[in-house]
Scaffold this active site. Structure first.
Site, mmCIF file in Angstrom:
data_model
loop_
_atom_site.group_PDB
_atom_site.id
_atom_site.type_symbol
_atom_site.label_atom_id
_atom_site.label_comp_id
_atom_site.label_asym_id
_atom_site.label_seq_id
_atom_site.Cartn_x
_atom_site.Cartn_y
_atom_site.Cartn_z
ATOM 1 N N TRP A 150 0.977 -1.117 0.103
ATOM 2 C CA TRP A 150 0.045 0.091 0.058
ATOM 3 C C TRP A 150 1.190 1.332 0.044
ATOM 4 O O TRP A 150 0.466 2.209 -0.688
ATOM 5 C CB TRP A 150 -1.025 0.008 1.472
ATOM 6 C CG TRP A 150 -2.130 -0.847 0.795
ATOM 7 C CD1 TRP A 150 -2.397 -2.194 1.643
ATOM 8 C CD2 TRP A 150 -3.092 -0.747 -0.121
ATOM 9 N NE1 TRP A 150 -3.472 -2.606 1.013
ATOM 10 C CE2 TRP A 150 -3.938 -1.879 -0.032
ATOM 11 C CE3 TRP A 150 -3.429 0.246 -1.100
ATOM 12 C CZ2 TRP A 150 -5.088 -2.260 -0.964
ATOM 13 C CZ3 TRP A 150 -4.400 -0.124 -1.891
ATOM 14 C CH2 TRP A 150 -5.251 -1.181 -1.775
ATOM 15 N N ASP A 204 -1.250 6.406 6.781
ATOM 16 C CA ASP A 204 -2.308 5.435 6.251
ATOM 17 C C ASP A 204 -2.760 4.367 7.261
ATOM 18 O O ASP A 204 -1.846 3.542 7.326
ATOM 19 C CB ASP A 204 -2.155 4.846 4.849
ATOM 20 C CG ASP A 204 -3.164 3.981 4.154
ATOM 21 O OD1 ASP A 204 -4.069 3.686 4.883
ATOM 22 O OD2 ASP A 204 -2.837 3.239 3.352
ATOM 23 N N LYS A 259 -12.268 -1.537 6.812
ATOM 24 C CA LYS A 259 -11.382 -2.676 7.480
ATOM 25 C C LYS A 259 -11.956 -2.659 9.051
ATOM 26 O O LYS A 259 -12.120 -3.839 9.806
ATOM 27 C CB LYS A 259 -9.822 -2.317 7.532
ATOM 28 C CG LYS A 259 -9.405 -1.782 6.080
ATOM 29 C CD LYS A 259 -9.533 -3.090 5.228
ATOM 30 C CE LYS A 259 -9.351 -2.494 3.965
ATOM 31 N NZ LYS A 259 -8.078 -2.203 3.289
HETATM 32 C C1 LIG Z 1 -7.432 -1.433 2.039
HETATM 33 C C2 LIG Z 1 -6.517 -0.341 2.115
HETATM 34 C C3 LIG Z 1 -6.313 0.780 1.409
HETATM 35 C C4 LIG Z 1 -7.422 0.882 0.166
HETATM 36 O O1 LIG Z 1 -8.431 1.557 0.557
HETATM 37 P P1 LIG Z 1 -9.550 2.024 -0.449
HETATM 38 O O2 LIG Z 1 -10.607 2.451 0.334
HETATM 39 O O3 LIG Z 1 -10.032 0.859 -1.390
HETATM 40 O O4 LIG Z 1 -8.957 2.859 -1.361
HETATM 41 C C5 LIG Z 1 -5.383 1.526 1.284
HETATM 42 N N1 LIG Z 1 -4.347 1.321 2.334
HETATM 43 C C6 LIG Z 1 -4.554 0.320 3.067
HETATM 44 C C7 LIG Z 1 -3.317 0.116 4.152
HETATM 45 C C8 LIG Z 1 -5.487 -0.624 3.254
HETATM 46 O O5 LIG Z 1 -5.431 -1.672 3.907
#
Ligand SMILES: *Cc1c(COP(=O)(O)O)cnc(C)c1O
Length: 365
Positions: free
Chosen positions: A104, A174, A198
């Site tokens: 990511w 993130d 998540k």
């Molecule tokens: C799932 C995830 C994303 C992507 O998220 P979206 O809402 O689909 O854009 C980005 N970073 C991490 C760490 C993730 O687990």
């Protein structure tokens, strides 16, 4: 009685049953409203109460200081990969640092490249993204616009045990896949963001916690929908927000406060759940091979391989027959991944643990 499986999906993922039941109960009419949350104005007193309660819950759980905004945005974590550099990097004359501990972070850096210069302050690629760098390995630019990290790399299952020291440069994180799983010292961050699907709610809303002074940096020539300052001024109601998702974030955070208590307690439960699975990996005499270096193992995404792909396929198939679903690793890395977010009950983890032990004894390498 509805039959629910143990859902190890990496996201969208399992949500707390009491939150789902409350949403189900009130779907036709919110108490006192006579209409559903998906039918009322986002400018109504009722919805205002919901979004304020969601924000207040997040402020309580994470002890978010006054000088941070809590924004509810759309576009997923992915949009933040671009929106953050649009607001903080473009036109700043600076570059941005990325600490790459998994897939990511790599995607975030690529997306930022469309907005300005970026550097990898560390990249774990050659080692297969198994660990977090040591302080002395970081090549940080003291003049960077920001340093970006991914607190938990969902695909590799690698998690920062604590914040890296980045000096005076704003730390941007993130936190999509470990948001609300443990306490976080928000003051150490310039921005902490997470898509909801998540650990915090359904897909469709992204929570951005941003320090006041950073909001002031948004260039005025940005489209409003990509401008942090405009969103902060409008208290996330620049346009129609994802009302149902915000409502679900409120119900999930209500659950955390009411049924769990606080994030210390949630963290303790998450540590216990993860330990149950890593113990099986470590005691399997190499039958199960964990991906991450043990010091940086994720408490949210337990990634492991079996002796060969034939056994992995068999494992996934039989697990599903036991009501243990969505255990396949990400298509880019293969293997298995058990995502055990806040709402995964202990019984689900215990069932998987027992299944793993039984599978090994019935299927020698
Ligand atoms: C799932 C995830 C994303 C992507 O998220 P979206 O809402 O689909 O854009 C980005 N970073 C991490 C760490 C993730 O687990």
């Amino acid at each position: 009685m509805v039959k629910r499986v143990f859902n190890f999906s990496p996201g969208p993922a399992v949500l707390p049953l009491p939150a789902l039941e409350e949403a189900q109960r009130d779907l036709l009419a919110l108490p006192g409203e006579g209409a559903s949350v998906v039918e009322i104005s986002h400018r109504s007193k009722t919805f205002e109460g919901i979004i304020q309660a969601a924000e207040l819950n997040l402020r309580k759980l994470l002890a978010i200081p006054e000088h941070y905004h809590v924004l509810f945005l759309q576009g997923g974590a992915r949009l933040q990969f671009a929106m953050i550099p649009m607001n903080l990097l473009r036109g700043s004359g600076k570059s941005a640092d990325y600490i790459l501990t998994g897939s990511w972070g790599v995607t975030a850096m690529k997306e930022a490249q469309t907005q300005g210069p970026v550097r990898a302050a560390w990249d774990g690629k050659t080692e297969g993204y198994r660990r977090i760098p040591k302080a002395e390995e970081l090549k940080l630019d003291q003049n960077a616009a920001y340093v970006h990290i991914t607190s938990n790399e969902t695909i590799e299952g690698v998690q920062f045990p604590a914040e890296p020291n980045v000096g005076e440069v704003p730390l941007v994180c993130d936190a999509s896949s470990d948001f609300l799983s443990r306490p976080v010292p928000i003051e150490k961050y310039g921005i902490l963001y997470a898509c909801a699907q998540k650990n915090a709610g359904p897909a469709g809303v992204t929570i951005v916690i941003i320090r006041n002074d950073l909001v002031e940096k948004s260039p005025s020539d940005l489209p409003s929908m990509l401008n942090f300052k405009k969103f902060a001024e409008a208290k996330s109601l620049l346009n129609t927000p994802p009302c149902f998702c915000v409502y679900m974030v409120k119900l999930v955070t209500d659950w955390l406060l009411r049924d769990i208590g606080d994030l210390e307690k949630m963290h303790e439960i998450n540590r216990r759940k993860a330990a149950l699975l890593y113990e099986v990996v470590d005691r399997s005499n190499g039958y199960y091979r964990g991906h991450a270096d043990p010091a940086y193992r994720s408490l949210m995404n337990v990634t492991f391989r079996l002796p060969n792909e034939t056994l992995e396929k068999k494992f996934l198939k039989e697990a599903e027959e036991h009501g243990l679903v969505a255990l396949a690793g990400h298509r880019s890395v293969g293997g298995c991944r058990a995502s055990i977010y806040n709402a995964m009950p202990l019984e689900g983890v215990e069932a998987l643990r027992q299944f793993m032990m039984d599978f090994q004894s019935k299927n020698p390498a």
